[in-house]
Write a protein that holds these residues in place. Structure first.
Motif, short mmCIF file in Angstrom:
data_model
loop_
_atom_site.label_atom_id
_atom_site.label_comp_id
_atom_site.label_asym_id
_atom_site.label_seq_id
_atom_site.Cartn_x
_atom_site.Cartn_y
_atom_site.Cartn_z
N UNK A 363 0.84 -1.19 0.00
CA UNK A 363 0.00 0.00 0.00
C UNK A 363 0.88 1.24 0.00
N UNK A 364 0.40 2.27 -0.66
CA UNK A 364 1.13 3.53 -0.68
C UNK A 364 0.50 4.52 0.28
N UNK A 365 1.35 5.18 1.08
CA UNK A 365 0.93 6.22 2.00
C UNK A 365 1.83 7.44 1.76
N UNK A 366 1.32 8.36 0.98
CA UNK A 366 2.13 9.55 0.67
C UNK A 366 3.36 9.18 -0.10
N UNK A 367 4.52 9.51 0.45
CA UNK A 367 5.80 9.23 -0.19
C UNK A 367 6.39 7.89 0.25
N UNK A 368 5.58 7.02 0.84
CA UNK A 368 6.06 5.75 1.35
C UNK A 368 5.24 4.59 0.77
N UNK A 369 5.92 3.48 0.51
CA UNK A 369 5.26 2.23 0.14
C UNK A 369 5.37 1.29 1.32
N UNK A 370 4.23 0.80 1.78
CA UNK A 370 4.19 -0.07 2.95
C UNK A 370 4.01 -1.52 2.50
#
Length: 443
Positions: A363-370
């Motif tokens: 999942x993507x959260x802003x500038x991060x991929x989790x």
């Protein structure tokens, strides 16, 4: 009856009514004896009304005084002042109400005293706790303890100071983590000594206003103790493995020498050499496993198509997955991240969870991929969660304690974070985040 035998407003009414009626009768008789001028009649009527007013005031004065006292008492309760008691005049109609009020203030005074004693005890515990605590509103510190003043290197109280100004007294890594309200371990080097802090930031509302509670726990001494225990455990583990392999090799070598002196038993030599080879290979694999951790190469990051990488993981891992990502590309070492996912899924399979309950997510959260891997196993205790990322720590009887530590090293080298937490309704989730290149968000 109570209103006759006891002090009562009804009895007061009867006693006061007699002289009033007597005066009224006398006034009527006086008017009937002779004709009087209009002004005399008006004066007598005014006197009757005045007498009535005086009588009513006298009659209601106990009720008025008690009602006024109760009013002031309730206003005092509103201001949290429980010191006011009301004198009970023992009039039947007001006695129970006044007693109820006095009992209420007595209970509230006792409760406040108990609460104050508990607050003093709690404040002493907090002030002497080794955990640094700082409570802030939007900008300013509203509470702190002794350990926090030592942490921020100030002798005076922190209350009323701007929190953003206070963090300038902290080491750069800890200051940045505080301003960004991060949660987790923060490590840095100070005076050639490694320092490790556990930082926790909890938002909540107090008196209708947003506040943040910062908790700083110095784990340096505990980590040093754990590190010593880790090395002792490692030495015992290596000694055990070496003895398990070298002892039979030594024995088989001795048997081989004996066989060489007895040519009729040369056929047994091949089995002995095969056994020595297998034990040597096992020992080589054991040493290689630990040496790989020591010489982990830096990540070779490149542009990776997220959908292709997700499909590759879906085939490789053999469990259900979910993709929710806006960016088309990520920036990481696909081989190393693939190894991390393999290790995490291996741990999830060994948790005892039903295979149908295993899964992973991107999942993507802003500038991060989790990236997340989850199961429905027994999860971990608080102690296990706090030590899970320590090298050579394992909850398995045959585990090496390298898997999660290696994963953590890979993710840290990608400027990411590895996190473990228990899921609601059972199970464990291990997740990590990787930064996304700025230009890839607009793809």
């Amino acid at each position: 009856m109570n209103w006759i035998t006891e002090k009562s407003l009804y009895r007061r009414l009867l006693l006061g009514l007699l002289p009033y009626l007597a005066g009224l009768v006398w006034l009527l008789v006086w008017q009937l004896k002779a004709d009087h001028a209009p002004w005399q009649l008006a004066l007598s009527g005014f006197a009757a009304l005045a007498l009535l007013a005086v009588w009513l005031r006298w009659l209601l004065s106990p009720f008025s005084r008690s009602a006024l006292a109760i009013k002031h008492g309730i206003l005092a309760l509103k201001d949290a002042d429980f010191s006011i008691s009301i004198h009970n005049q023992r009039y039947l109609e007001m006695s129970e109400l006044v007693d109820a009020y006095n009992q209420l203030t007595k209970v509230l005074r006792a409760e406040r005293m108990t609460l104050n004693q508990r607050e003093l005890l709690l404040d002493k515990v907090i002030q002497h706790a080794p955990l640094a605590m700082v409570l802030t509103d939007q900008q300013y510190v509203v509470f702190s303890n002794t350990a926090s003043r030592e942490l921020f290197r100030l002798n005076s109280k922190l209350e009323g100071m701007r929190f953003a100004d206070l963090v300038d007294n902290l080491p750069a890594a800890l200051a940045t983590a505080s301003l960004e309200r991060q949660a987790g371990l923060v490590s840095y080097v100070e005076d050639d000594l490694a320092q490790v802090y556990q930082l926790h930031c909890q938002p909540f509302h107090l008196h209708g206003k947003a506040h943040h509670l910062y908790l700083y726990q110095n784990l340096s001494r505990e980590m040093s103790r754990k590190e010593n225990e880790m090395w002792k455990r490692l030495i015992r583990l290596i000694s055990h493995e070496l003895n398990n392999s070298l002892a039979p090799i030594q024995s088989l070598t001795k048997s081989a020498r004996t066989i060489l002196q007895q040519p009729e038993h040369l056929t047994m030599l091949e089995d002995i050499l095969d056994t020595i080879g297998r034990r040597s290979a096992h020992l080589h694999q054991f040493i290689e496993r630990y040496s790989n951790y020591a010489r982990l190469p830096p990540p070779s990051r490149r542009e990776v198509v997220i959908t292709d990488f997700y499909q590759h993981l879906l085939t490789l891992l053999g469990i259900q997955g979910e993709l929710e990502c806006i960016s088309q590309h990520g920036w990481f070492d696909p081989a190393q991240i693939e190894q991390v996912m393999l290790n995490l899924v291996k741990n999830a399979r060994e948790s005892g969870s039903d295979v149908k309950e295993l899964g992973f997510e991107l999942r993507q959260h802003g500038q991060q991929i989790s990236f997340s891997v989850y199961d429905r196993g027994p999860g971990m205790t608080a102690s296990q969660l706090s030590q899970a990322l320590l090298p050579f720590y394992t909850t398995k009887s045959s585990g090496s304690g390298i898997g999660l530590t290696l994963c953590n090293e890979i993710i840290s080298a990608h400027q990411g974070k590895l996190r473990l937490y228990n899921r609601d309704h059972g199970g464990l989730c291990v997740s990590f985040t990787l930064p996304v290149r700025a230009h890839s968000v607009a793809d």
